[in-house]
Scaffold this motif. Structure first.
Motif, mmCIF file in Angstrom:
data_model
loop_
_atom_site.group_PDB
_atom_site.id
_atom_site.type_symbol
_atom_site.label_atom_id
_atom_site.label_comp_id
_atom_site.label_asym_id
_atom_site.label_seq_id
_atom_site.Cartn_x
_atom_site.Cartn_y
_atom_site.Cartn_z
ATOM 1 N N PHE A 246 -42.411 8.042 7.184
ATOM 2 C CA PHE A 246 -41.608 7.527 8.396
ATOM 3 C C PHE A 246 -41.661 5.452 7.619
ATOM 4 C CE2 PHE A 246 -44.581 10.518 9.187
ATOM 5 C CZ PHE A 246 -43.797 11.036 10.452
ATOM 6 N N ALA A 247 -40.855 5.016 8.537
ATOM 7 C CA ALA A 247 -40.278 3.864 8.121
ATOM 8 C C ALA A 247 -41.872 3.126 8.734
ATOM 9 C CB ALA A 247 -38.895 3.291 8.938
ATOM 10 N N GLU A 248 -41.579 2.214 7.550
ATOM 11 C CA GLU A 248 -42.420 0.762 8.274
ATOM 12 C C GLU A 248 -41.928 -0.251 7.197
ATOM 13 O OE1 GLU A 248 -47.274 1.096 8.058
ATOM 14 O OE2 GLU A 248 -46.649 0.673 6.037
ATOM 15 N N GLY A 249 -41.468 -0.947 8.313
ATOM 16 C CA GLY A 249 -40.843 -2.254 7.910
ATOM 17 C C GLY A 249 -40.282 -1.875 7.374
ATOM 18 N N ASP A 250 -39.771 -3.198 6.848
ATOM 19 C CA ASP A 250 -38.869 -2.628 5.362
ATOM 20 C C ASP A 250 -38.567 -1.523 4.386
ATOM 21 O OD1 ASP A 250 -37.396 -4.708 6.365
ATOM 22 O OD2 ASP A 250 -37.949 -6.153 5.200
ATOM 23 N N GLY A 251 -39.525 -0.891 4.287
ATOM 24 C CA GLY A 251 -40.734 -0.130 3.443
ATOM 25 C C GLY A 251 -40.877 1.607 4.378
ATOM 26 N N GLU A 252 -41.700 2.345 2.916
ATOM 27 C CA GLU A 252 -42.411 3.858 3.281
ATOM 28 C C GLU A 252 -43.534 4.080 4.132
ATOM 29 O OE1 GLU A 252 -41.265 6.524 0.796
ATOM 30 O OE2 GLU A 252 -39.007 5.504 0.324
ATOM 31 N N LEU A 253 -43.942 5.250 5.076
ATOM 32 C CA LEU A 253 -45.340 4.784 5.048
ATOM 33 C C LEU A 253 -44.863 7.072 4.663
ATOM 34 C CD1 LEU A 253 -47.693 4.156 8.125
ATOM 35 C CD2 LEU A 253 -47.431 6.840 7.534
ATOM 36 N N LEU A 254 -46.128 7.361 4.229
ATOM 37 C CA LEU A 254 -46.213 8.036 3.513
ATOM 38 C C LEU A 254 -47.235 9.090 4.792
ATOM 39 C CD1 LEU A 254 -44.963 10.369 1.733
ATOM 40 C CD2 LEU A 254 -47.848 10.126 -0.025
ATOM 41 N N ALA A 255 -47.418 10.094 5.054
ATOM 42 C CA ALA A 255 -48.564 11.004 5.945
ATOM 43 C C ALA A 255 -48.318 12.102 5.548
ATOM 44 C CB ALA A 255 -48.177 10.775 7.026
ATOM 45 N N VAL A 256 -49.602 12.570 5.608
ATOM 46 C CA VAL A 256 -49.974 14.178 5.312
ATOM 47 C C VAL A 256 -50.623 15.031 6.680
ATOM 48 C CG1 VAL A 256 -52.328 15.537 4.218
ATOM 49 C CG2 VAL A 256 -51.321 13.259 3.353
ATOM 50 N N GLU A 257 -50.314 16.171 7.357
ATOM 51 C CA GLU A 257 -49.792 16.739 7.810
ATOM 52 C C GLU A 257 -51.420 17.623 7.796
ATOM 53 O OE1 GLU A 257 -47.681 19.856 9.175
ATOM 54 O OE2 GLU A 257 -46.140 18.784 9.769
ATOM 55 N N THR A 258 -52.718 16.963 8.183
ATOM 56 C CA THR A 258 -54.312 17.011 8.095
ATOM 57 C C THR A 258 -54.635 18.028 9.261
ATOM 58 O OG1 THR A 258 -55.466 15.871 9.120
ATOM 59 C CG2 THR A 258 -54.682 14.880 6.672
ATOM 60 N N ARG B 53 -47.919 4.376 -0.880
ATOM 61 C CA ARG B 53 -46.577 4.463 0.546
ATOM 62 C C ARG B 53 -45.703 4.960 0.608
ATOM 63 N NH1 ARG B 53 -50.471 0.945 3.025
ATOM 64 N NH2 ARG B 53 -48.841 0.929 5.042
ATOM 65 N N SER B 54 -45.786 5.384 -0.590
ATOM 66 C CA SER B 54 -44.686 6.422 -0.531
ATOM 67 C C SER B 54 -44.546 7.217 -0.802
ATOM 68 C CB SER B 54 -43.324 5.135 -0.983
ATOM 69 O OG SER B 54 -43.896 5.567 -2.716
ATOM 70 N N LEU B 55 -43.472 8.727 -0.866
ATOM 71 C CA LEU B 55 -43.215 9.680 -1.440
ATOM 72 C C LEU B 55 -42.939 9.235 -3.646
ATOM 73 C CD1 LEU B 55 -43.316 12.608 -2.086
ATOM 74 C CD2 LEU B 55 -40.504 12.901 -1.273
ATOM 75 N N ALA B 56 -42.107 8.358 -3.553
ATOM 76 C CA ALA B 56 -41.598 8.287 -4.553
ATOM 77 C C ALA B 56 -43.368 7.387 -5.699
ATOM 78 C CB ALA B 56 -40.693 7.338 -5.275
#
Length: 294
Positions: free
Chosen positions: A6-18, A34-37
């Motif tokens: 997901f987008a978070e400001g100018d960066g990314e937010l990586l989330a896990v489905e739990t 905070r990111s996939l990379a």
């Protein structure tokens, strides 16, 4: 793991489905990615730590407050394979290729799940679908043997290789017709490789307005995921985060009688067993390039 971005400001937010819901990866482990990379860059140990984290105490994210990104938000490259299913080659009156047919798709074509696929009807009038299994490379790969190739996979996702057929068939190569902005929907989740030990045993289908247009299995690929990775790695270095899209089954719109094209308001969905459902709506836009010769 099932990962979403997901987008978070100018960066990314990586989330896990739990089991408790969608949780930020950065909350699951100290100094979490905070990111996939960033997660891919941490290697097997960092990935194992995230996989084994305790989900119970983490705060659940509310997707209504988030802007979804493609499941692979910033791949260094998108490497695509043509004519990799017998039924698709047959509908083109083509035989089995001598080897995987490689072409590149521009990374700016990427779109997220539920993002609109948009095109200018004065620029293209023949917009088609292609359901594909996407493969994300987890570590640098060069001259990899087929037998070892799956060890280099980070995960799998659903991809729609949207194609402007009039541009694709009118050019000497496929890059322009495959690379219009929003012509690479990808998502919604990236499923890590440990969840899919055999990528050649997945049902794959595409639905246009909930009518099945493509239905096949990855076991019908001419060249397996492992063979594709090995072949590509002989030609060039595969980088962590590279996205390989592995070809589409038969049933595309271009080779139907009469041809069927996507239109404004259509809903198109790619479904792959275990991986999930990727859905997008089609929209046409007013011409912004009327004075530019095509």
């Amino acid at each position: 793991m099932r990962l979403r971005s997901f987008a978070e400001g100018d960066g990314e937010l990586l989330a896990v489905e739990t089991a408790v819901g969608l949780v930020a990866a950065s909350d699951l482990v100290p100094g979490g990615p905070r990111s996939l990379a960033e997660l891919i860059g941490r290697g097997p140990d960092g990935q194992a730590a995230l996989r084994e984290a305790d989900h119970a105490a983490a705060s659940v994210l509310h997707t209504s407050d988030l802007v979804e990104l493609p499941s692979v938000p910033a791949p260094p490259n998108i490497i695509a394979i043509g004519r990799n299913y017998a039924e698709h080659a047959a509908e083109e009156d083509a035989g089995k290729p001598r080897a995987p047919e490689i072409f590149l798709k521009h990374t700016s074509a990427l779109a997220a799940n539920q993002q609109e696929i948009v095109w200018d009807p004065e620029y293209t009038t023949s917009v088609d679908w292609e359901a594909e299994l996407g493969v994300v490379i987890g570590r640098t790969a060069r001259n990899v043997a087929v037998e070892e190739a799956l060890d280099f996979v980070f995960g799998y996702t659903a991809f729609n290789d949207v194609s402007a057929r009039d541009l694709q068939f009118g050019d000497l190569q496929w890059a322009r017709g495959k690379s219009l902005e929003s012509f690479g929907p990808c998502g919604p989740a990236l499923v890590t490789a440990d969840e899919i030990p055999d990528p050649q045993n997945l049902a794959i289908r595409l639905l246009l307005n909930e009518t099945i247009m493509q239905e096949s299995s990855t076991r019908r690929m001419y060249f397996s995921v492992a063979e594709i990775i090995s072949w590509c790695s002989r030609a060039f270095t595969l980088k962590p985060g590279d996205l390989i899209v592995t070809g589409t089954p038969g049933g595309v719109g271009a080779f139907r009688e009469p041809p069927v094209w996507m239109a404004d308001g259509d809903t198109v969905a790619v479904e792959i067993d275990v991986v999930g459902r990727l859905e997008n709506t089609c929209r046409t836009s007013e011409s912004r390039l009327a004075s530019v010769a095509m």
